[in-house]
Motif scaffolding. Structure first.
Motif, mmCIF file in Angstrom:
data_model
loop_
_atom_site.group_PDB
_atom_site.id
_atom_site.type_symbol
_atom_site.label_atom_id
_atom_site.label_comp_id
_atom_site.label_asym_id
_atom_site.label_seq_id
_atom_site.Cartn_x
_atom_site.Cartn_y
_atom_site.Cartn_z
ATOM 1 N N ARG A 58 0.845 -1.204 0.000
ATOM 2 C CA ARG A 58 0.000 0.000 0.000
ATOM 3 C C ARG A 58 0.879 1.252 0.000
ATOM 4 O O ARG A 58 0.604 2.215 -0.713
ATOM 5 C CB ARG A 58 -0.908 0.019 1.228
ATOM 6 C CG ARG A 58 -1.991 -1.009 1.233
ATOM 7 C CD ARG A 58 -2.738 -1.007 2.561
ATOM 8 N NE ARG A 58 -3.768 -2.030 2.604
ATOM 9 C CZ ARG A 58 -4.506 -2.288 3.673
ATOM 10 N NH1 ARG A 58 -4.339 -1.581 4.787
ATOM 11 N NH2 ARG A 58 -5.413 -3.232 3.637
ATOM 12 N N TYR A 59 1.903 1.227 0.829
ATOM 13 C CA TYR A 59 2.858 2.339 0.892
ATOM 14 C C TYR A 59 3.569 2.501 -0.458
ATOM 15 O O TYR A 59 3.668 3.607 -0.995
ATOM 16 C CB TYR A 59 3.866 2.073 2.013
ATOM 17 C CG TYR A 59 5.084 2.929 1.990
ATOM 18 C CD1 TYR A 59 5.053 4.248 2.430
ATOM 19 C CD2 TYR A 59 6.299 2.423 1.545
ATOM 20 C CE1 TYR A 59 6.192 5.037 2.418
ATOM 21 C CE2 TYR A 59 7.436 3.201 1.529
ATOM 22 C CZ TYR A 59 7.381 4.503 1.966
ATOM 23 O OH TYR A 59 8.501 5.273 1.944
ATOM 24 N N ALA A 61 2.680 1.667 -3.423
ATOM 25 C CA ALA A 61 1.808 2.094 -4.523
ATOM 26 C C ALA A 61 1.778 3.608 -4.682
ATOM 27 O O ALA A 61 1.596 4.122 -5.787
ATOM 28 C CB ALA A 61 0.389 1.567 -4.300
ATOM 29 N N VAL A 62 1.981 4.336 -3.591
ATOM 30 C CA VAL A 62 1.958 5.801 -3.638
ATOM 31 C C VAL A 62 3.367 6.391 -3.545
ATOM 32 O O VAL A 62 3.659 7.405 -4.163
ATOM 33 C CB VAL A 62 1.061 6.366 -2.506
ATOM 34 C CG1 VAL A 62 1.088 7.883 -2.482
ATOM 35 C CG2 VAL A 62 -0.364 5.855 -2.658
ATOM 36 N N SER A 63 4.236 5.740 -2.795
ATOM 37 C CA SER A 63 5.562 6.333 -2.572
ATOM 38 C C SER A 63 6.358 6.481 -3.861
ATOM 39 O O SER A 63 7.106 7.445 -4.017
ATOM 40 C CB SER A 63 6.354 5.532 -1.541
ATOM 41 O OG SER A 63 6.677 4.251 -2.018
ATOM 42 N N ARG A 64 6.185 5.577 -4.805
ATOM 43 C CA ARG A 64 6.930 5.671 -6.066
ATOM 44 C C ARG A 64 6.657 7.009 -6.767
ATOM 45 O O ARG A 64 7.570 7.704 -7.190
ATOM 46 C CB ARG A 64 6.573 4.517 -6.984
ATOM 47 C CG ARG A 64 7.201 4.670 -8.373
ATOM 48 C CD ARG A 64 6.761 3.573 -9.292
ATOM 49 N NE ARG A 64 7.777 2.547 -9.241
ATOM 50 C CZ ARG A 64 7.710 1.407 -9.877
ATOM 51 N NH1 ARG A 64 6.654 1.113 -10.588
ATOM 52 N NH2 ARG A 64 8.678 0.540 -9.805
ATOM 53 N N GLU A 65 5.392 7.382 -6.869
ATOM 54 C CA GLU A 65 5.053 8.649 -7.536
ATOM 55 C C GLU A 65 5.515 9.857 -6.721
ATOM 56 O O GLU A 65 5.883 10.883 -7.272
ATOM 57 C CB GLU A 65 3.559 8.732 -7.832
ATOM 58 C CG GLU A 65 2.705 8.945 -6.608
ATOM 59 C CD GLU A 65 1.212 8.934 -6.893
ATOM 60 O OE1 GLU A 65 0.501 9.698 -6.220
ATOM 61 O OE2 GLU A 65 0.769 8.167 -7.764
ATOM 62 N N ARG A 66 5.496 9.748 -5.398
ATOM 63 C CA ARG A 66 5.929 10.867 -4.551
ATOM 64 C C ARG A 66 7.446 11.034 -4.617
ATOM 65 O O ARG A 66 7.954 12.146 -4.590
ATOM 66 C CB ARG A 66 5.475 10.682 -3.108
ATOM 67 C CG ARG A 66 3.968 10.519 -2.900
ATOM 68 C CD ARG A 66 3.070 11.322 -3.822
ATOM 69 N NE ARG A 66 3.311 12.756 -3.772
ATOM 70 C CZ ARG A 66 2.990 13.614 -4.730
ATOM 71 N NH1 ARG A 66 2.405 13.191 -5.836
ATOM 72 N NH2 ARG A 66 3.248 14.897 -4.603
ATOM 73 N N VAL A 113 0.872 14.175 0.879
ATOM 74 C CA VAL A 113 0.411 12.880 0.364
ATOM 75 C C VAL A 113 1.340 11.773 0.867
ATOM 76 O O VAL A 113 0.899 10.712 1.323
ATOM 77 C CB VAL A 113 0.337 12.888 -1.178
ATOM 78 C CG1 VAL A 113 -0.008 11.512 -1.718
ATOM 79 C CG2 VAL A 113 -0.664 13.931 -1.658
ATOM 80 N N TYR A 114 2.648 12.019 0.815
ATOM 81 C CA TYR A 114 3.613 11.050 1.312
ATOM 82 C C TYR A 114 3.443 10.830 2.819
ATOM 83 O O TYR A 114 3.455 9.697 3.285
ATOM 84 C CB TYR A 114 5.045 11.497 1.001
ATOM 85 C CG TYR A 114 6.067 10.504 1.482
ATOM 86 C CD1 TYR A 114 6.334 9.347 0.746
ATOM 87 C CD2 TYR A 114 6.736 10.692 2.679
ATOM 88 C CE1 TYR A 114 7.249 8.422 1.202
ATOM 89 C CE2 TYR A 114 7.658 9.764 3.137
ATOM 90 C CZ TYR A 114 7.909 8.628 2.392
ATOM 91 O OH TYR A 114 8.815 7.700 2.859
ATOM 92 N N ASP A 116 0.812 11.097 4.550
ATOM 93 C CA ASP A 116 -0.391 10.312 4.806
ATOM 94 C C ASP A 116 -0.146 8.830 4.544
ATOM 95 O O ASP A 116 -0.553 7.979 5.333
ATOM 96 C CB ASP A 116 -1.549 10.816 3.943
ATOM 97 C CG ASP A 116 -2.817 10.032 4.192
ATOM 98 O OD1 ASP A 116 -3.250 9.959 5.375
ATOM 99 O OD2 ASP A 116 -3.370 9.459 3.238
ATOM 100 N N VAL A 117 0.509 8.487 3.465
ATOM 101 C CA VAL A 117 0.725 7.082 3.111
ATOM 102 C C VAL A 117 1.821 6.440 3.965
ATOM 103 O O VAL A 117 1.889 5.213 4.074
ATOM 104 C CB VAL A 117 1.027 6.948 1.597
ATOM 105 C CG1 VAL A 117 2.452 7.356 1.264
ATOM 106 C CG2 VAL A 117 0.759 5.539 1.123
#
Length: 137
Positions: A58-59, A61-66, A113-114, A116-117
């Motif tokens: 889950r982490y 999935a978002v951390s790559r874009e951040r 955003v980072y 939060d994730v």
């Protein structure tokens, strides 16, 4: 502690280390070694039960874009890592990222955003080593 660290729950030593990292000029590499929990441990019931691997995914999935948003990129992500020399530590996950500067690493920790994730990473990880290194001259 800085205004940026509220979502990370860092110790004073960790904050001091990150502030040193922020002063590193030129590209830096961050090596992350993670031991994952069998079952993720979340604060509250916002995210529901899951395994440590699921929480880390889950982490991720978002951390790559951040990471990309601050100019960084992952150069390696892999499950399983064994120390060949040293104390014989075993890690469940090894992640290596490259950033344009130490300041870019710190910028990531200012990203709402980072932040939060990051709760998924905190829930997933039982132990970690994070090493930041600038290149040799």
């Amino acid at each position: 502690m800085g205004e940026w660290d509220s979502g990370l729950r860092l110790s004073a030593e960790d904050v001091e280390a990150l502030e040193r990292v922020a002063g590193m000029e030129g590209p830096v590499v961050v090596v992350n070694l993670f031991a994952l929990r069998d079952q993720a441990v979340y604060d509250g019931d916002r995210d529901g039960p899951c395994s440590g691997v699921e929480a880390m995914l889950r982490y991720a999935a978002v951390s790559r874009e951040r990471v990309a948003a601050v100019g960084g990129r992952f150069v390696h992500r892999g499950f399983g890592g064994h120390a060949v020399w040293g104390r014989g530590e075993r890690w469940d996950l090894v992640v290596v990222a490259r950033y344009p500067s130490g300041a870019a690493v710190l910028e990531l920790f200012r990203d709402p955003v980072y932040l939060d994730v990051y709760r998924h990473r905190r829930a997933a990880v039982s132990d970690q080593r994070v090493v930041v290194s600038p290149p040799l001259p």
